[in-house]
Design a protein around this motif. Structure first.
Motif, PDB file in Angstrom:
ATOM      1  N   GLU A  71      51.434  48.862  42.270  1.00  0.00           N
ATOM      2  CA  GLU A  71      50.976  47.400  42.412  1.00  0.00           C
ATOM      3  C   GLU A  71      49.391  47.180  42.207  1.00  0.00           C
ATOM      4  OE1 GLU A  71      52.873  46.080  46.091  1.00  0.00           O
ATOM      5  OE2 GLU A  71      55.020  46.024  45.088  1.00  0.00           O
ATOM      6  N   TYR A  72      48.956  47.587  41.163  1.00  0.00           N
ATOM      7  CA  TYR A  72      47.441  47.795  41.113  1.00  0.00           C
ATOM      8  C   TYR A  72      46.744  46.306  40.979  1.00  0.00           C
ATOM      9  CZ  TYR A  72      48.700  52.598  40.026  1.00  0.00           C
ATOM     10  OH  TYR A  72      48.802  53.896  40.165  1.00  0.00           O
ATOM     11  N   GLU A  73      47.365  45.197  40.605  1.00  0.00           N
ATOM     12  CA  GLU A  73      46.870  43.993  40.513  1.00  0.00           C
ATOM     13  C   GLU A  73      47.049  43.536  41.932  1.00  0.00           C
ATOM     14  OE1 GLU A  73      44.839  40.995  39.556  1.00  0.00           O
ATOM     15  OE2 GLU A  73      45.212  42.599  37.946  1.00  0.00           O
ATOM     16  N   GLU A  74      47.934  43.725  42.497  1.00  0.00           N
ATOM     17  CA  GLU A  74      47.818  43.250  44.088  1.00  0.00           C
ATOM     18  C   GLU A  74      46.947  43.876  44.865  1.00  0.00           C
ATOM     19  OE1 GLU A  74      50.536  43.959  42.402  1.00  0.00           O
ATOM     20  OE2 GLU A  74      52.316  42.610  42.673  1.00  0.00           O
ATOM     21  N   LEU A  75      46.768  45.098  44.497  1.00  0.00           N
ATOM     22  CA  LEU A  75      45.689  45.935  45.143  1.00  0.00           C
ATOM     23  C   LEU A  75      44.152  45.526  44.869  1.00  0.00           C
ATOM     24  CD1 LEU A  75      44.981  48.222  47.121  1.00  0.00           C
ATOM     25  CD2 LEU A  75      45.368  50.026  45.146  1.00  0.00           C
ATOM     26  N   ASN A  76      44.269  45.108  43.490  1.00  0.00           N
ATOM     27  CA  ASN A  76      42.740  44.695  42.991  1.00  0.00           C
ATOM     28  C   ASN A  76      42.496  43.502  43.791  1.00  0.00           C
ATOM     29  OD1 ASN A  76      40.398  44.527  41.362  1.00  0.00           O
ATOM     30  ND2 ASN A  76      41.530  42.960  40.389  1.00  0.00           N
ATOM     31  N   ILE A  77      43.536  42.455  44.189  1.00  0.00           N
ATOM     32  CA  ILE A  77      43.289  41.207  44.740  1.00  0.00           C
ATOM     33  C   ILE A  77      42.957  41.418  46.358  1.00  0.00           C
ATOM     34  CG2 ILE A  77      44.356  39.014  45.372  1.00  0.00           C
ATOM     35  CD1 ILE A  77      46.077  39.223  42.917  1.00  0.00           C
ATOM     36  N   ALA A  78      43.857  42.263  46.882  1.00  0.00           N
ATOM     37  CA  ALA A  78      43.402  42.564  48.093  1.00  0.00           C
ATOM     38  C   ALA A  78      41.910  43.308  48.567  1.00  0.00           C
ATOM     39  CB  ALA A  78      44.227  43.738  48.872  1.00  0.00           C
ATOM     40  N   ILE A  79      41.563  44.278  47.469  1.00  0.00           N
ATOM     41  CA  ILE A  79      40.052  45.068  47.661  1.00  0.00           C
ATOM     42  C   ILE A  79      39.223  43.647  47.434  1.00  0.00           C
ATOM     43  CG2 ILE A  79      38.719  46.383  46.876  1.00  0.00           C
ATOM     44  CD1 ILE A  79      41.000  47.550  48.460  1.00  0.00           C
ATOM     45  N   LYS A  80      39.574  42.820  46.473  1.00  0.00           N
ATOM     46  CA  LYS A  80      38.502  41.760  46.219  1.00  0.00           C
ATOM     47  C   LYS A  80      38.269  40.753  47.404  1.00  0.00           C
ATOM     48  CE  LYS A  80      36.940  38.768  42.682  1.00  0.00           C
ATOM     49  NZ  LYS A  80      36.356  37.523  43.532  1.00  0.00           N
ATOM     50  N   MET A  81      39.410  40.500  48.100  1.00  0.00           N
ATOM     51  CA  MET A  81      39.484  39.679  49.357  1.00  0.00           C
ATOM     52  C   MET A  81      38.629  40.361  50.142  1.00  0.00           C
ATOM     53  SD  MET A  81      42.757  38.427  51.834  1.00  0.00           S
ATOM     54  CE  MET A  81      42.293  37.228  53.108  1.00  0.00           C
ATOM     55  N   PHE A  82      38.667  41.744  50.435  1.00  0.00           N
ATOM     56  CA  PHE A  82      37.913  42.246  51.408  1.00  0.00           C
ATOM     57  C   PHE A  82      36.598  42.287  51.200  1.00  0.00           C
ATOM     58  CE2 PHE A  82      36.217  45.265  54.386  1.00  0.00           C
ATOM     59  CZ  PHE A  82      37.244  45.685  55.187  1.00  0.00           C
ATOM     60  N   GLN A  83      36.024  42.453  49.883  1.00  0.00           N
ATOM     61  CA  GLN A  83      34.907  42.264  49.383  1.00  0.00           C
ATOM     62  C   GLN A  83      34.128  40.804  49.605  1.00  0.00           C
ATOM     63  OE1 GLN A  83      34.750  43.624  45.201  1.00  0.00           O
ATOM     64  NE2 GLN A  83      34.220  45.564  45.925  1.00  0.00           N
ATOM     65  N   ASP A  84      34.968  39.903  49.421  1.00  0.00           N
ATOM     66  CA  ASP A  84      34.439  38.423  49.336  1.00  0.00           C
ATOM     67  C   ASP A  84      34.340  38.208  50.790  1.00  0.00           C
ATOM     68  OD1 ASP A  84      34.615  38.168  46.667  1.00  0.00           O
ATOM     69  OD2 ASP A  84      36.619  37.229  46.739  1.00  0.00           O
ATOM     70  N   THR A  85      35.308  38.692  51.605  1.00  0.00           N
ATOM     71  CA  THR A  85      34.944  38.034  53.110  1.00  0.00           C
ATOM     72  C   THR A  85      33.724  38.885  53.582  1.00  0.00           C
ATOM     73  OG1 THR A  85      37.660  38.283  53.438  1.00  0.00           O
ATOM     74  CG2 THR A  85      36.206  38.440  55.270  1.00  0.00           C
ATOM     75  N   MET A  86      33.649  40.156  53.196  1.00  0.00           N
ATOM     76  CA  MET A  86      32.353  40.675  53.616  1.00  0.00           C
ATOM     77  C   MET A  86      31.173  40.002  53.096  1.00  0.00           C
ATOM     78  SD  MET A  86      33.274  43.096  55.454  1.00  0.00           S
ATOM     79  CE  MET A  86      34.722  42.019  55.864  1.00  0.00           C
ATOM     80  N   MET A  87      31.183  39.271  51.975  1.00  0.00           N
ATOM     81  CA  MET A  87      30.105  38.778  51.627  1.00  0.00           C
ATOM     82  C   MET A  87      29.960  37.094  52.324  1.00  0.00           C
ATOM     83  SD  MET A  87      28.434  40.417  49.256  1.00  0.00           S
ATOM     84  CE  MET A  87      27.625  39.240  47.870  1.00  0.00           C
ATOM     85  N   ARG A  88      30.999  36.866  52.686  1.00  0.00           N
ATOM     86  CA  ARG A  88      31.187  35.461  53.333  1.00  0.00           C
ATOM     87  C   ARG A  88      30.504  35.754  54.767  1.00  0.00           C
ATOM     88  NH1 ARG A  88      35.406  31.278  54.517  1.00  0.00           N
ATOM     89  NH2 ARG A  88      33.374  30.094  54.955  1.00  0.00           N
ATOM     90  N   VAL A  89      30.683  37.093  55.535  1.00  0.00           N
ATOM     91  CA  VAL A  89      29.770  37.450  56.631  1.00  0.00           C
ATOM     92  C   VAL A  89      28.570  37.237  56.447  1.00  0.00           C
ATOM     93  CG1 VAL A  89      29.418  39.443  58.383  1.00  0.00           C
ATOM     94  CG2 VAL A  89      31.839  38.896  57.480  1.00  0.00           C
ATOM     95  N   ARG A  90      27.918  37.902  54.997  1.00  0.00           N
ATOM     96  CA  ARG A  90      26.661  37.927  54.781  1.00  0.00           C
ATOM     97  C   ARG A  90      26.149  36.466  54.557  1.00  0.00           C
ATOM     98  NH1 ARG A  90      23.493  41.739  52.339  1.00  0.00           N
ATOM     99  NH2 ARG A  90      23.897  42.673  54.322  1.00  0.00           N
ATOM    100  N   TYR A  91      26.886  35.567  53.820  1.00  0.00           N
ATOM    101  CA  TYR A  91      26.182  34.471  53.276  1.00  0.00           C
ATOM    102  C   TYR A  91      27.059  32.933  53.844  1.00  0.00           C
ATOM    103  CZ  TYR A  91      24.015  37.493  50.256  1.00  0.00           C
ATOM    104  OH  TYR A  91      23.082  38.424  49.539  1.00  0.00           O
ATOM    105  N   SER A  92      27.296  33.124  54.896  1.00  0.00           N
ATOM    106  CA  SER A  92      27.719  32.065  55.678  1.00  0.00           C
ATOM    107  C   SER A  92      26.579  31.065  56.254  1.00  0.00           C
ATOM    108  CB  SER A  92      28.625  32.193  56.837  1.00  0.00           C
ATOM    109  OG  SER A  92      27.842  32.920  57.786  1.00  0.00           O
ATOM    110  N   SER A  93      26.946  29.684  56.361  1.00  0.00           N
ATOM    111  CA  SER A  93      25.859  28.973  56.562  1.00  0.00           C
ATOM    112  C   SER A  93      25.490  29.084  58.320  1.00  0.00           C
ATOM    113  CB  SER A  93      26.139  27.497  56.438  1.00  0.00           C
ATOM    114  OG  SER A  93      27.232  26.906  57.284  1.00  0.00           O
TER     115      SER A  93
END
Length: 796
Positions: free
Chosen positions: A552-574
């Motif tokens: 389920e590579y598309e689902e895995l891609n979405i899951a990894i992107k969610m992880f990355q995006d969440t880490m970037m929110r940790v960095r770039y929140s207000s």
């Protein structure tokens, strides 16, 4: 008066003395470590033409002891460079130097006559007002200060560290007859705030608190093991993690500590506590006497209750006193607790067991409950001190009174009486007074039953801490199956993981995003921290494995992107986000720390990007972040490849720091931004303080980076040549090379023809593509599966 500790002297450099010296060096204190001079030359010294007057010879004992300590594992020191804070010498030539120290700690052999000679010397050279303490584990404090000056006695008491001094938190303070209140208050606070300890003021009774109860517990098991015909493996199975005790449980712990040490304390209690109702229990059973006679003391002599022969671990048969292959232990009652995560919630089930395990728990806990109740007021007036001592000194997750509360006080009394023991009268009086438990939680604070007033009194010293157990329900703002968001006051939220081993899956990521949403709308800042054994062992690799196996590579891609995006929110929140790691902080837990505005790490933080062990590269922003950090360190005329290579090796070698301080050396923590807290109990409060400071200073949301310098083919070529050589030298496998080359491609920024400035998102995309491609590899799936089954990495 204001008292500061800039320099200490430690007299006695054995395992304990060197360990104490290293721990003071850990916290930045200058240390003078002294020991006796040798009485004769070694053969090597004679061959070199040295004499007993040579400085190298006169300091040989102290230097050898310290060197051995620094080489030992686990290390007594946070970073080897901190050893430079320790100066060595001998008690003949250098005793006068103690005039310049603020605190003298005696750690010589446990003989009163020798200690008194040492204290006479100390009294001669010390400056009035200097603290003098003894690390004795059992000699009465009042005997040691007899005949000393008035000023000495006023500033003298016992300070009992537990071995190893860096890791065990108990710091018993035992006042002498004339110890001033100012000294006791100072040491109590210093132990908590600077040494990172749980300070417990104990009475001057044999073995004090920790060893009196701990050795009772072990001696009780020594007798019970024969009575119930149990094997040592069975006892270790029953007294380990299942009840919130260390993995070493009972017999492995004795092997590590040394049977001779245990026997010394047990004999001391037997000789000096004739009125103890359990007096005969401290008499050593025949099998222990035989082991002592054989000098089977444990690890220090190569054999004890266990013995390693080649790669095999053999166990001692207590009937024949012969070693045999270890036997696997299992009990039906333990199986019933597998779905109960917290040990404190297992005791009701364990004590109801109908098999041998249930009988064992009823017998051992009945004896323990009766014993601790009868030690009040002999060894302590307050019951919480006994619990604190056992948790901090013996690594118990819960103290005896906490366990008794968990099964119910009345039920505990019933079990005690059924097993032929007698609880102290004050327990029944407590119930009669309307107090149904030893502890209560009120307004986020812990209260304990005070025998003198027959009421619940607040446990002192909590104001410096935020105890999540006490506020979890009353201050909960939001929760899901993997995490809880709590309001920890002053506009700061805390996100506490609740998943198994604090792994990071979709539910935890949802909680982090929710926490940031809430904080941005209604609060001032955010802390991500918990008070479990470990911060986080990383991403939920079980979920990754299932998706990869099902392709389920598309689902895995979405899951990894969610992880990355969440880490970037940790960095770039207000709002400012502070991460508070401790213990194991692996993979995704480490990546979260890398993206925080600030990291408030515990001194005992073992941090690393360990993804190579499961056949992938860091995919939650870790590979990107270390590339960015390397770029920020590039300087004109520097060899930039060398800087990038250091960060590449941090990931490729799956380096894990052995302390928070060592994480600065691997680049996972940053000087000038991140900080270390010695006392883990203060960590959440300290993280909250820094989130507030950033908010009050006018926190500005950072701007996303698009100025990261990547080196392209120049770096990629170097890395590929390096992995070829490593494979040719058989240092790595073909699959290791494949993973390393994928990482090289990401950290080089791809095969760009020249150094180029790129964005974070560019690197995140490369990172995610590499991660996904590795998840299609059979050998990566084998590594993940092996980690899930065996809990350790597979080299394939």
């Amino acid at each position: 008066m204001k008292r500061t500790i800039k320099k200490v002297a430690v007299i006695g450099s054995g395992i304990m003395g060197s360990g104490i010296a290293c721990h003071f060096a850990n916290i930045g204190v200058e240390v003078l470590l002294l020991d006796i001079i040798p009485k004769e030359l070694t053969d090597a010294e004679s061959k070199k033409g040295l004499t007993l007057e040579s400085k190298a010879v006169r300091n040989r004992i102290v230097n050898e002891h310290l060197a051995n300590s620094l080489k030992s594992k686990p290390s007594p020191i946070y970073s080897q460079k901190f050893a430079s804070r320790i100066t060595t010498g001998n008690t003949t030539d250098d005793m006068a130097k103690i005039a310049a120290v603020d605190w003298v700690i005696e750690v010589v052999v446990e003989r009163l006559d020798i200690k008194k000679v040492v204290f006479e010397q100390i009294d001669q050279y010390r400056t009035p007002g200097t603290l003098v303490t003894s690390n004795t584990s059992g000699i009465p404090i009042h005997f040691m200060s007899e005949g000393r000056s008035e000023d000495f006695q006023k500033h003298f008491c016992g300070t009992h560290f537990f071995n190893p001094a860096r890791y065990l938190k108990l710091f018993e303070i035992i006042p002498g007859p004339k110890t001033s209140t100012e000294v006791l208050d100072f040491l109590n606070n210093y132990g908590e705030q600077f040494l990172g300890k749980t300070s417990v003021v104990a009475k001057d009774t044999p073995a004090f608190i920790g060893n009196r109860i701990g050795v009772f517990g072990i001696q009780s098991l020594f007798h019970l093991v024969k009575e119930m015909n149990l094997t040592i493996e069975e006892v270790d199975k029953l007294t380990g993690p299942v009840i919130g005790r260390p993995k070493s449980a009972t017999f492995r712990t004795v092997d590590v500590v040394g049977l001779d040490t245990l026997v010394h304390v047990a004999n001391g209690i037997y000789e000096n506590c004739p009125e103890d109702e359990a007096h005969e229990l401290f008499k050593l059973p025949d099998f222990i006497n035989k082991m002592v006679e054989n000098k089977w003391f444990g690890s220090k002599t190569g054999q004890g209750f266990y013995k390693k022969v080649d790669k095999d671990i053999l166990s001692l048969d207590l009937d024949t006193l012969e070693y045999r292959p270890a036997k696997k232990a299992s009990f039906a009652t333990l199986e019933l607790t597998k779905t109960i995560d917290k040990p404190i919630n297992r005791f009701k089930v364990l004590l109801k067991g109908t098999d041998k395990a249930g009988e064992f728990y009823r017998k051992s806990f009945a004896a323990l409950f009766a014993y601790v109740s009868n030690r009040i007021p002999e060894i302590s007036d307050e019951l919480y001190k006994i619990d604190d001592a056992m948790k901090a000194g013996f690594g118990w997750e819960n103290g005896p009174f906490e366990i008794w509360d968990a099964i119910g006080v009345e039920k505990g009394i019933e079990i005690i009486k059924a097993e032929g023991h007698t609880p102290a009268p004050w327990v029944s009086e407590m119930l009669a007074s309307g107090n149904t438990s030893f502890y209560t939680i009120k307004e986020g604070a812990t209260y304990f039953y005070d025998i003198a007033t027959k009421s619940q009194i607040k446990v002192p010293g909590q104001d410096a801490f935020i105890i999540l157990n006490n506020i979890r329900e009353s201050k909960k703002v939001w929760s899901n199956s993997g995490a809880i968001i709590e309001d920890i006051g002053d506009g700061i939220l805390n996100i506490e993981f609740q998943s198994k081993m604090n792994t990071i899956g979709g539910d935890v990521l949802q909680a982090i995003n929710k926490g940031i949403d809430l904080a941005e709308k209604e609060y001032t800042g955010l802390v991500i921290g918990n008070q479990a054994a470990n911060f986080s062992v990383g991403a939920n690799i079980g979920m990754i494995f299932m998706m990869a196996v099902e392709q389920e590579y598309e689902e895995l891609n979405i899951a990894i992107k969610m992880f990355q995006d969440t880490m970037m929110r940790v960095r770039y929140s207000s709002i400012p986000v502070v991460v508070a790691p401790h213990g194991m902080t692996f993979g995704g837990g480490c990546e979260m720390s890398l993206h925080a505005d600030k990291v408030v790490a515990a001194a005992e933080t073992y941090m690393g990007l360990v993804e190579f062990g499961v056949g992938v590269i860091p995919g939650g922003g870790g590979s990107k972040e270390l590339t960015l950090r390397a770029s920020d360190l590039f300087r004109k005329n520097d060899v930039e490849l060398n800087t990038l290579q250091e960060y590449f090796l941090t990931i490729a070698m799956a380096k894990v720091s052995t302390s928070g301080h060592e994480a600065f050396d691997t680049g996972l923590l940053q000087h000038g931004k991140d900080i270390i807290v010695v006392n883990k109990d203060r960590q959440i409060a300290e993280a909250k303080k820094h989130a507030l400071l950033m908010a009050e200073a006018g926190y500005t949301q950072p701007i996303r980076r698009n100025d990261i310098k990547v080196l392209g083919k120049q770096a990629l070529g170097m890395f590929l040549v390096g992995t070829d050589q490593m494979l040719a030298g058989k240092y790595i496998s073909e699959h290791d090379k494949k993973i390393a080359n994928k990482l090289a491609y990401v950290m080089a920024g791809g095969d760009l023809s020249e150094p180029t400035l790129v964005s974070e998102q560019y690197l995140l995309n490369l990172e995610r593509e590499a991660f996904l491609s590795l998840c299609t590899e059979r050998k990566t799936l084998e590594r993940i599966q092996y980690m899930l089954k065996a809990g350790k990495p597979l080299r394939n």
